[in-house]
Design a protein around this motif. Structure first.
Motif, PDB file in Angstrom:
ATOM      1  N   MET A 107       0.875  -1.181   0.000  1.00  0.00           N
ATOM      2  CA  MET A 107       0.000   0.000   0.000  1.00  0.00           C
ATOM      3  C   MET A 107       0.911   1.229   0.000  1.00  0.00           C
ATOM      4  SD  MET A 107      -2.737  -1.314   2.853  1.00  0.00           S
ATOM      5  CE  MET A 107      -3.401   0.294   3.155  1.00  0.00           C
ATOM      6  N   PRO A 108       1.544   1.490  -1.150  1.00  0.00           N
ATOM      7  CA  PRO A 108       2.631   2.470  -1.175  1.00  0.00           C
ATOM      8  C   PRO A 108       2.220   3.846  -0.662  1.00  0.00           C
ATOM      9  CG  PRO A 108       1.934   1.869  -3.406  1.00  0.00           C
ATOM     10  CD  PRO A 108       1.210   0.969  -2.468  1.00  0.00           C
ATOM     11  N   GLY A 109       2.988   4.304   0.356  1.00  0.00           N
ATOM     12  CA  GLY A 109       2.790   5.656   0.875  1.00  0.00           C
ATOM     13  C   GLY A 109       1.518   5.852   1.692  1.00  0.00           C
ATOM     14  N   MET A 110       0.766   4.790   1.949  1.00  0.00           N
ATOM     15  CA  MET A 110      -0.524   4.953   2.620  1.00  0.00           C
ATOM     16  C   MET A 110      -0.402   4.864   4.136  1.00  0.00           C
ATOM     17  SD  MET A 110      -2.620   5.548   0.312  1.00  0.00           S
ATOM     18  CE  MET A 110      -1.718   5.983  -1.150  1.00  0.00           C
ATOM     19  N   MET A 111       0.716   4.292   4.607  1.00  0.00           N
ATOM     20  CA  MET A 111       0.878   4.193   6.059  1.00  0.00           C
ATOM     21  C   MET A 111       2.184   4.885   6.463  1.00  0.00           C
ATOM     22  SD  MET A 111      -0.648   0.487   6.979  1.00  0.00           S
ATOM     23  CE  MET A 111       0.164  -0.422   5.708  1.00  0.00           C
ATOM     24  N   GLU A 112       2.505   4.811   7.730  1.00  0.00           N
ATOM     25  CA  GLU A 112       3.572   5.680   8.246  1.00  0.00           C
ATOM     26  C   GLU A 112       4.902   4.972   8.495  1.00  0.00           C
ATOM     27  OE1 GLU A 112       2.939   8.631   8.033  1.00  0.00           O
ATOM     28  OE2 GLU A 112       0.767   8.818   8.174  1.00  0.00           O
ATOM     29  N   THR A 113       5.952   5.804   8.548  1.00  0.00           N
ATOM     30  CA  THR A 113       7.315   5.346   8.804  1.00  0.00           C
ATOM     31  C   THR A 113       7.982   6.357   9.727  1.00  0.00           C
ATOM     32  OG1 THR A 113       7.630   4.298   6.674  1.00  0.00           O
ATOM     33  CG2 THR A 113       9.598   5.136   7.708  1.00  0.00           C
ATOM     34  N   ILE A 114       8.754   5.867  10.671  1.00  0.00           N
ATOM     35  CA  ILE A 114       9.552   6.791  11.497  1.00  0.00           C
ATOM     36  C   ILE A 114      10.983   6.290  11.518  1.00  0.00           C
ATOM     37  CG2 ILE A 114       9.736   7.947  13.741  1.00  0.00           C
ATOM     38  CD1 ILE A 114       6.729   6.584  13.924  1.00  0.00           C
ATOM     39  N   LEU A 115      11.909   7.186  11.197  1.00  0.00           N
ATOM     40  CA  LEU A 115      13.329   6.808  11.154  1.00  0.00           C
ATOM     41  C   LEU A 115      14.060   7.410  12.360  1.00  0.00           C
ATOM     42  CD1 LEU A 115      13.986   7.577   7.358  1.00  0.00           C
ATOM     43  CD2 LEU A 115      13.275   5.423   8.391  1.00  0.00           C
ATOM     44  N   ASN A 116      15.245   6.889  12.603  1.00  0.00           N
ATOM     45  CA  ASN A 116      16.164   7.428  13.626  1.00  0.00           C
ATOM     46  C   ASN A 116      15.615   7.321  15.046  1.00  0.00           C
ATOM     47  OD1 ASN A 116      17.603   8.143  11.364  1.00  0.00           O
ATOM     48  ND2 ASN A 116      17.006  10.298  11.423  1.00  0.00           N
ATOM     49  N   VAL A 117      14.725   6.377  15.273  1.00  0.00           N
ATOM     50  CA  VAL A 117      14.145   6.208  16.611  1.00  0.00           C
ATOM     51  C   VAL A 117      15.255   5.761  17.579  1.00  0.00           C
ATOM     52  CG1 VAL A 117      12.561   4.772  17.981  1.00  0.00           C
ATOM     53  CG2 VAL A 117      11.823   5.726  15.778  1.00  0.00           C
ATOM     54  N   GLY A 118      15.304   6.433  18.742  1.00  0.00           N
ATOM     55  CA  GLY A 118      16.357   6.111  19.717  1.00  0.00           C
ATOM     56  C   GLY A 118      17.347   7.254  19.859  1.00  0.00           C
ATOM     57  N   LEU A 119      17.144   8.286  19.063  1.00  0.00           N
ATOM     58  CA  LEU A 119      18.059   9.425  19.145  1.00  0.00           C
ATOM     59  C   LEU A 119      17.491  10.433  20.149  1.00  0.00           C
ATOM     60  CD1 LEU A 119      20.712  10.266  17.902  1.00  0.00           C
ATOM     61  CD2 LEU A 119      19.455  11.397  16.059  1.00  0.00           C
TER      62      LEU A 119
END
Ligand code: PEP
Ligand code: MG
Length: 916
Positions: A107-119
C-alpha cells in the motif's frame, strides 16, 4: 506457550520466511527471507517484525497489546543489539531503529514510517562521535522530531488540524526560517549550530501546539512509533486506498523495527534502488540508480538527479554522473551477485533498495517489481526459456491489461497525469489517440484527405458515418453504450473510441462543442484515452504500440498450451480475417453480414443493400438481392479462404432497419432514381419502415421469416462459395447462424429454406454433399429458456450477449449513456453489464441455455460472440459454464488467448471440451 508475536531477522538467521507473508506482511516476510534463507543470507540490518495478528488484536482490544508483546519485543531488541554490535539508548554507540509498516499487499505511501528512533539529547554525542560529525547527528535528530511529531503525536493521536496548520507544516516553516536566517538555500547547507537551534525551536513549537513534549526517551519513542504505525492502518488514506484496491480491512499491518544504517554519512556512503531486470522493457539487464551521501527518501524526492548504477542504466539525464560500478566496483560486484541470487531464489524480477554505509553494503528491501506490459510479457517468455518458471507461472505473470498495452499506442502516462481532463465516458475502444476535432463524417473525410489527423465527435454514429469513422484517429460520442454502433465498429477496427459522454453538447451551426465549462471549436486538438474513457484538451505525447512481437508471440503460444476454450474473432471482410489470423484467431465466430458493407469501396454494395431494404414487394426485393448477390458471395468466399481451414460462422443479415435507412437527401435521391420512383414515394417507403423500437422490431430472423428470399440469397452465397472453394481443394467450414431467435419454430422455418437451397446448389454443382453446420444465436431470454427445444434443431449455439443483456435488463444498448454512468457511480450496479457479463442475472440465462441445450444435444457446440467475448472476467465465466469457444474483435484476440489460459488454469475443467 505464549503466542509468538515477534519474528527476529539478522546475522544470517530469521524466525520467519517469505511464506509467512500474511503474518509478517510483504516487507517483513521478504526481510526474513533475505536475512535467513540458506541460499541468501544477505547483509540485511538486523530487526524484527511484529505480526499482523497483533494489529488485528490491537483493534479488537481497544488498542491494547497482548501482555506478552513487551517481553518479546525486548528479547528481539537484545538480539538486534547483539548482531548490530550497538545498544538501543546507549550513550556511547547508540543503536537507532526505523519503524515501518508492511501489509500483506503493498500500500505504497498509505501508512507511516519513522526513522532514527532512539536518538535523544543523551545519545546524540555517541552518534556524532561514531560518524565523526555532530552536524550529521543533529540533522538526524531534526528529521526524527519532525516525523515523530507528525506521525505519532498528531496523526496517531487522532488530532485533525485545519488545512495548512498541521505540525509538519509548522515545523517546515521553522526550517525555512532557519535557512533564511542563515542565508542558505539547501537544508544541507545549514551548520550544526543552526540545526541545534532548530531542534530546540521544534520542541517548543510541539509543546505549544500539541500540548505534549517530544519524548526524549528511546523506549517511549519506540512504543510511540509502533502504536502510530498500527494506528495508520486505519488512517483515512489507508482506508480509502483499501476500498479502491479491494484490500480487506481485517488484514491489518505488520510493524518492522530494523537497525538503522546511513547512506548519508559522507562520500563513502550512498543509497539506491534497482531492478534485477529492466522494468521498462523486460531486458535481462541490471537496472537502477543511486545517490551518494543521501538517505532513501532523497532518491524518491528527486532533489538531486540520481546516478546510474551501471552504463546500462545511463540516460540523457544522468550520463554525466559516475556509475556505482566505477565509483565503487567492490560494492557494485557484491550487488550484482545479490541480484543473481535474488532472481534465482524468487524466480521473478525484484525491486530492491540498498544502502552503503561507510563502504559497507546493506539490503533494505526486496519485492516483486512492478513492470509495464511489454516488460511483463518479455520477462514471462524469457523466464520460461531460462527455466526459472513454468509455463503455468508465466501465464499468471501477465495481466490482460498489460497485454493490451502492447497492442495499441497509449498516452505517455506521465504526461496524462499532468493533463487537463475534459470529461469521461465509456471506454469503448482501447488505446490512446490525438486529433483535431470535426463534427461530421464528411468533414472527417475531407480533413483526412488533406493529411490531417482528426477525431470525429458525434452525438452518436450510424452506418452513414462509417466513412468518417474510418478516416478518423478516434471517435467520441455523446450517446450510446459499449455495444452501440460506434463502439462495435471502432472496436472491430482496433480504433480508439469513447462513447456515452452525456456532458458533450455539440453545436453544429457554430461548429463548437461544449464540455462542462470548456468550449472547443472545429480543428482544436484533443486526446482520448479509450482504455479508461477519459479525454483531454491538447495533443498529448503517445507511446507507440510495440512493433516487436517476438516475445508476444512466444508468450501467447505458452498461453495456447494451457487453454481449452477456442478463440475466434468477429470479422466480416477478408482483410479483417487475415488480421485476426495474425493475432491467432482460430476461426470466425461472428460474421455480421450487414457489416461487410463498412469496409473500403463499399459504396456500391451498401447502396444495393439499401435498395433491398426499401423494396416495396417481393419482386423488387428479389431484383435487389440479385444485384447484391455477387458482392455477398465474393466477400464470403474471400473470408472463408482467409480463414484457411478454420470455421466461419456467417450470421444471416440482422440490420435493425433504422441503422440502414439513408437519412441524407443526396443518398435518398440516388436511391429513388435507381428504383425509378419519386423522392416522395421513397420517403413514404422509408417512413413506413420507421419503428418505435427498432432493436426489438423487424430484424434478425424475423426478416428471414417474412422475406424468405433474403435468407435464400445468403445461404446460396455461402454454399456456392463453399463448393467452389472445395473444388479448389481448399478446406472450408461454413456455419450458418440464425440471429434474434425467440422460438424453435423460427429455426424450423429457416431450416426448410436452407434445405431447399442446399438441394439446388448440390444439383447446380453436381455434388452429393456440402459440409456446413446450422445453428442459432441465443440472444433473447426466451431462447435461453427454451434452449432444449431449440437444440433439437440447432447444431450450435452462439450467445449474443449484447442483445441478451439488452433484453434481460430491459436497457436499450444505444441509450444507456444517459443513466448507466450514474448507476455505476452510485453503486446501483457494480459495473457496465455490456462490458462484463452480469453473472448474477444474465449469467443464469446463459447457464440455463447451456444446460438445457446440451440436455437434448450432448455435443452441441457452444460459444459466445457478444462483445463480452473479449472481456477477461466474462471469458472466465464462459470457461466455467463449459463453452467451447469465445469470439471477439480481432484486436482483442491476444487478450482472449491469455484470459482463456488463465481461466483454464483457474477452473480446472472437469472434461476437456475443445479440440484444436
Ligand atoms: C449480440 O447481440 O450479442 C450480437 C453479437 O449481435 P449484435 O451485436 O450484432 O446485435
Ligand atoms: Mg444481437
Amino acid at each position: 506457550m505464549a503466542k509468538k508475536h515477534v519474528y527476529f531477522f539478522g546475522g544470517g538467521k530469521a524466525d520467519g520466511t517469505a511464506k509467512l507473508r500474511n503474518l509478517l506482511g510483504g516487507k517483513g516476510a521478504n526481510l526474513a527471507e533475505m536475512a535467513g534463507h540458506k541460499n541468501l543470507r544477505l547483509p540485511v540490518p538486523a530487526g524484527f517484525t511484529i505480526t499482523t495478528d497483533v494489529c488485528v488484536s490491537f483493534y479488537e482490544n481497544k488498542k491494547k497489546y497482548p501482555v506478552e508483546l513487551k517481553g518479546q519485543v525486548n528479547a528481539a531488541m537484545k538480539k538486534v543489539e547483539s548482531v548490530m554490535g550497538k545498544k538501543f539508548g546507549n550513550v556511547k554507540d547508540p543503536l537507532l531503529v526505523s519503524v515501518r509498516s508492511g501489509a500483506r499487499s503493498s500500500m505504497p505511501g498509505m501508512m507511516e514510517t519513522i526513522l532514527n528512533v532512539g536518538l535523544t539529547e543523551k545519545t546524540i554525542p555517541g552518534l556524532a562521535a561514531k560518524f565523526g560529525s555532530e552536524r550529521f547527528a543533529y540533522d538526524a535528530y531534526r528529521r526524527l522530531i519532525t516525523m515523530y511529531a507528525d506521525v505519532v503525536m498528531e496523526k496517531s493521536a487522532g488530532i485533525e488540524p485545519e488545512e495548512g496548520k498541521g505540525i509538519r507544516v509548522q515545523l517546515d516553516k521553522l526550517l525555512e526560517k532557519a535557512k533564511e536566517n542563515a542565508g542558505v538555500e539547501n537544508d544541507s547547507d545549514l551548520e550544526v549550530d543552526d540545526l541545534k537551534e532548530l531542534c530546540a525551536l521544534y520542541k517548543v513549537r510541539i509543546k505549544d501546539v500539541l500540548k505534549n513534549a517530544f519524548p526524549d526517551d528511546p523506549e517511549k519513542q519506540l512504543w510511540g512509533g509502533i502504536t502510530a504505525v498500527f494506528s495508520s492502518w486505519n488512517g483515512k488514506r489507508a482506508i480509502a486506498y483499501r476500498n479502491i484496491e479491494n484490500i480487506p480491512h481485517e488484514w491489518g499491518t505488520a510493524v518492522n523495527v530494523q537497525g538503522m544504517v546511513f547512506g548519508n554519512t559522507g562520500a563513502n556512503s550512498s543509497t539506491g534502488v534497482a531492478f534485477t531486470r529492466n522494468p521498462g522493457n523486460g531486458e535481462n539487464k541490471f537496472y537502477g540508480e543511486y545517490l551518494v551521501n543521501a538517505q532513501g527518501e532523497d532518491v524518491v524526492a528527486g532533489i538531486r538527479t540520481p546516478a546510474p548504477i551501471n552504463s546500462y542504466s545511463q540516460s540523457d539525464n544522468n550520463k554525466h554522473l559516475l556509475t556505482l560500478q566505477k565509483e565503487n566496483s567492490k560494492v557494485y560486484k557484491e550487488l550484482e551477485s545479490i541480484r543473481a541470487r535474488l532472481e534465482k531464489h524468487y524466480n521473478d524480477m525484484q525491486d530492491i533498495e540498498f544502502t552503503v554505509e561507510e563502504g559497507k553494503l546493506y539490503m533494505l528491501q526486496c519485492r516483486s517489481g512492478k513492470r509495464n506490459g511489454p516488460a511483463a510479457v518479455r520477462m514471462a517468455a524469457d523466464m520460461v526459456k531460462e527455466k526459472l518458471i513454468t509455463k503455468v507461472e508465466a501465464i499468471g505473470r501477465v495481466t490482460p491489461a498489460q497485454l493490451d498495452e502492447l497492442l495499441h499506442p497509449i498516452i505517455d502516462p506521465l504526461e496524462e497525469k499532468k493533463a487537463n481532463c475534459l470529461g469521461k465516458g465509456l471506454p469503448a475502444g482501447p488505446g490512446g489517440a490525438s486529433g483535431q476535432i470535426v463534427f461530421t463524417s464528411d468533414e472527417a473525410v475531407k480533413w483526412f484527405n488533406k493529411g490531417k489527423q482528426v477525431i470525429l465527435v458525434r452525438e452518436e454514429t450510424n452506418p452513414e458515418d462509417v466513412e468518417g469513422m474510418r478516416a478518423s484517429e478516434a471517435i467520441l460520442t455523446a450517446r450510446g453504450g459499449m455495444t452501440s454502433h460506434a463502439a462495435l465498429v471502432a472496436r472491430g477496427w482496433g480504433k480508439c473510441c469513447i462513447v456515452g459522454c452525456p456532458d458533450i453538447d455539440i453545436n453544429f451551426l457554430t461548429k463548437t462543442v461544449t464540455i462542462g465549462k470548456t468550449t472547443l471549436k472545429e480543428g482544436d486538438w484533443i486526446t482520448l484515452n479509450g482504455t479508461k474513457g477519459t479525454f483531454y484538451t491538447n495533443r498529448l505525447p503517445m507511446i507507440e504500440a510495440s512493433t516487436e512481437n517476438k516475445y508476444l508471440n512466444e508468450f501467447l503460444k505458452i498461453c495456447d498450451s494451457a487453454r481449452t476454450l477456442n478463440v475466434r474473432t468477429n470479422a466480416e471482410t477478408p482483410e479483417d480475417a487475415h488480421k485476426a489470423r495474425a493475432f491467432g484467431a482460430e476461426g470466425i465466430g461472428l460474421f455480421r453480414t450487414e457489416h461487410m458493407f463498412y469496409g473500403k469501396n463499399c459504396e456500391e454494395p451498401l447502396f444495393k443493400l439499401r435498395k433491398m431494404i426499401v423494396s416495396k414487394d417481393e419482386a423488387e426485393r428479389r431484383e435487389a438481392l440479385k444485384e447484391l448477390y455477387p458482392h455477398v458471395k465474393s466477400d464470403i468466399k474471400g473470408t472463408l479462404k482467409a480463414m484457411d481451414g478454420f470455421p466461419v460462422t456467417f450470421r444471416m443479415i440482422d440490420p435493425p432497419l433504422h441503422e440502414f435507412v439513408p437519412q441524407k437527401k443526396e443518398a435518398l435521391k440516388d436511391l429513388a432514381n435507381s428504383l425509378g420512383i419519386s423522392l416522395e414515394d421513397l420517403q413514404k417507403r422509408t417512413s413506413s419502415l420507421h419503428e418505435s423500437n427498432p432493436m426489438m422490431g423487424h430484424r434478425g430472423v424475423r426478416l428471414g421469416i417474412t422475406f424468405p428470399e433474403i435468407t435464400e440469397m445468403q445461404v446460396r452465397a455461402i454454399l456456392e462459395a463453399t463448393v467452389e472453394l472445395t473444388k479448389l481443394k481448399k478446406k472450408v467450414f461454413p456455419e450458418i447462424m440464425i440471429p434474434v431467435l425467440c422460438s424453435v419454430n423460427e429455426l424450423k422455418a429457416q431450416k426448410e429454406i436452407v434445405k431447399k437451397v442446399y438441394e439446388e446448389v448440390c444439383k447446380k454443382y453436381k455434388v452429393k454433399k456440402i459440409a456446413y453446420m446450422l445453428g442459432t444465436m441465443i440472444e433473447i431470454p426466451r431462447a435461453a429458456l427454451t434452449a432444449d427445444k431449440i437444440a433439437e434443431e440447432a447444431e450450435f449455439f452462439s450467445f449474443g450477449t449484447n442483445d441478451l443483456t439488452q433484453m434481460g435488463f430491459g436497457f436499450s444498448r444505444d441509450d444507456i449513456g444517459g443513466f448507466l454512468p450514474h448507476y455505476i457511480e452510485h453503486d446501483v450496479l457494480p459495473e457496465d453489464p455490456f462490458q462484463s457479463i452480469d453473472i448474477d442475472g444474465i449469467g443464469q440465462l446463459i447457464e440455463i441455455g447451456v444446460k438445457r441445450g446440451r440436455s437434448t444435444r450432448a455435443k452441441l457446440k457452444i460459444g459466445i460472440c457478444g462483445e463480452h467475448g473479449g472481456d477477461p472476467a466474462s471469458i472466465d465465466f464462459c470457461q466455467k459454464v463449459g463453452m467451447d469457444y469465445v469470439s471477439c474483435s480481432p484486436y482483442r484476440v491476444p487478450i482472449a488467448r491469455l484470459a482463456a489460459a488463465q481461466a483454464a488454469l483457474a477452473n480446472k475443467p472437469t472434461k476437456k471440451i475443445a479440440k484444436r
